[in-house]
Design a protein around this motif. Structure first.
Motif, PDB file in Angstrom:
ATOM      1  N   VAL A  23      77.180 -39.759  -9.063  1.00  0.00           N
ATOM      2  CA  VAL A  23      77.645 -38.477  -8.532  1.00  0.00           C
ATOM      3  C   VAL A  23      78.849 -37.968  -9.314  1.00  0.00           C
ATOM      4  O   VAL A  23      78.948 -36.765  -9.613  1.00  0.00           O
ATOM      5  CB  VAL A  23      77.982 -38.604  -7.029  1.00  0.00           C
ATOM      6  N   LYS A  44      68.591 -39.749  -1.970  1.00  0.00           N
ATOM      7  CA  LYS A  44      69.831 -39.254  -1.381  1.00  0.00           C
ATOM      8  C   LYS A  44      70.892 -39.010  -2.446  1.00  0.00           C
ATOM      9  O   LYS A  44      71.571 -37.971  -2.456  1.00  0.00           O
ATOM     10  CB  LYS A  44      70.350 -40.257  -0.349  1.00  0.00           C
ATOM     11  N   GLN A  47      70.113 -35.912  -4.546  1.00  0.00           N
ATOM     12  CA  GLN A  47      70.506 -34.661  -3.884  1.00  0.00           C
ATOM     13  C   GLN A  47      71.992 -34.379  -4.081  1.00  0.00           C
ATOM     14  O   GLN A  47      72.393 -33.236  -4.328  1.00  0.00           O
ATOM     15  CB  GLN A  47      70.172 -34.740  -2.398  1.00  0.00           C
ATOM     16  N   GLN A  48      72.805 -35.431  -3.991  1.00  0.00           N
ATOM     17  CA  GLN A  48      74.248 -35.272  -4.184  1.00  0.00           C
ATOM     18  C   GLN A  48      74.554 -34.879  -5.630  1.00  0.00           C
ATOM     19  O   GLN A  48      75.429 -34.047  -5.880  1.00  0.00           O
ATOM     20  CB  GLN A  48      74.966 -36.572  -3.830  1.00  0.00           C
ATOM     21  N   CYS A  49      73.846 -35.488  -6.568  1.00  0.00           N
ATOM     22  CA  CYS A  49      74.049 -35.160  -7.985  1.00  0.00           C
ATOM     23  C   CYS A  49      73.685 -33.708  -8.269  1.00  0.00           C
ATOM     24  O   CYS A  49      74.430 -32.975  -8.931  1.00  0.00           O
ATOM     25  CB  CYS A  49      73.203 -36.081  -8.871  1.00  0.00           C
TER      26      CYS A  49
END
Length: 254
Positions: A23, A44, A47-49
């Motif tokens: 991230v 998950k 998605q954050q990246c």
């Protein structure tokens, strides 16, 4: 630090230090390849990246004890991005056990914590030569001394081997313009302890106990470790290779 157009592979990226590292690279505009066994965790993190700068990471589900899966990491990265700038060998497993328990745990520790880093590094060296890229291995303060109150003999030995791997490969690849360094965290709040066989309550007790022992009175966060990894792989560290960098709140001083 700016990693725009840099292609970064992070193994063990579905949780803990690997997830935080992936991230953080994404926030610096890197094209990130996230590798791990836990597909739910990888999604998950992906998605954050992507939320950071709108860049969709490449997900490679892989068991690093499988040579074919390790090879897949290199081939998929080149297929999608065409180059490799940074490799973070972060994947690792905690193994509780004593020499009295037989050699199987030793074999598993080496197969999980050292052999994949050796194989993957060898596979992508040709690509790092082209980009004058670098490698950061994630080791542990357990490489320097036994973990006093826990039976982690196979794990400690595997991390000591990883440190020597860092030094040997740094010397071997230096003339090719490739830097190799190691980050060695002490106690860090990750799922590591539970994954090694402790209950959630026992894991919390371990971390609370560590806070009373460590000179700085706390354990590391995954983000703190990730920031050190990022620095060592950046141009700011362009004269650093073969280094073993401890981040442990003073743990090895006790």
């Amino acid at each position: 630090m700016d990693f725009t157009d840099k292609v970064v592979i992070v193994t063990g990226a579905s949780s803990g230090i690997g997830a935080a590292t992936a991230v953080l690279y994404a926030k610096q505009s890197a094209k990130v390849v996230i590798v791990g066994r836990n597909e739910t965790g990888l999604n998950k993190v992906a998605q954050q990246c992507e939320a950071a700068k709108g860049l969709k990471p490449l997900i490679v589900k892989a068991d690093l004890t499988s040579d074919e899966d390790v090879k897949k990491i290199a081939t998929r990265t080149i297929e999608i991005f065409g180059k490799i700038d940074v490799l973070v060998n972060n994947a690792g497993v905690g193994f509780r056990g004593s020499v009295r328990d037989g050699v199987e745990l030793f074999d598993q520790a080496m197969a999980s914590n050292l052999r994949p880093a050796y194989l993957l590094t060898g596979l992508i060296t040709q690509h790092l030569m082209k980009t004058k890229g670098n490698i950061v291995n994630v080791s542990s303060v357990a490489a320097f001394r036994p973990i006093k109150d826990l039976d982690f003999t196979p794990y400690c030995i595997s991390k000591a081997g990883l440190d020597m791997f860092t030094k040997c490969v740094a010397l071997e690849l230096a003339r090719d313009g490739i830097r190799v360094n190691s980050v060695n965290p002490g106690g860090t709040k990750t799922p590591f302890v539970e994954a090694a066989g402790f209950t959630k309550q026992q894991a919390e007790e371990v971390f609370e106990n560590r806070k009373t022992i460590y000179p700085l009175g706390k354990v590391c966060t995954t983000e703190e470790v990730a920031e050190l990894i990022l620095y060592l792989s950046s141009e700011k560290a362009r004269s650093i290779t073969g280094g073993i960098f401890v981040i442990d709140n003073g743990e090895i001083l006790t």
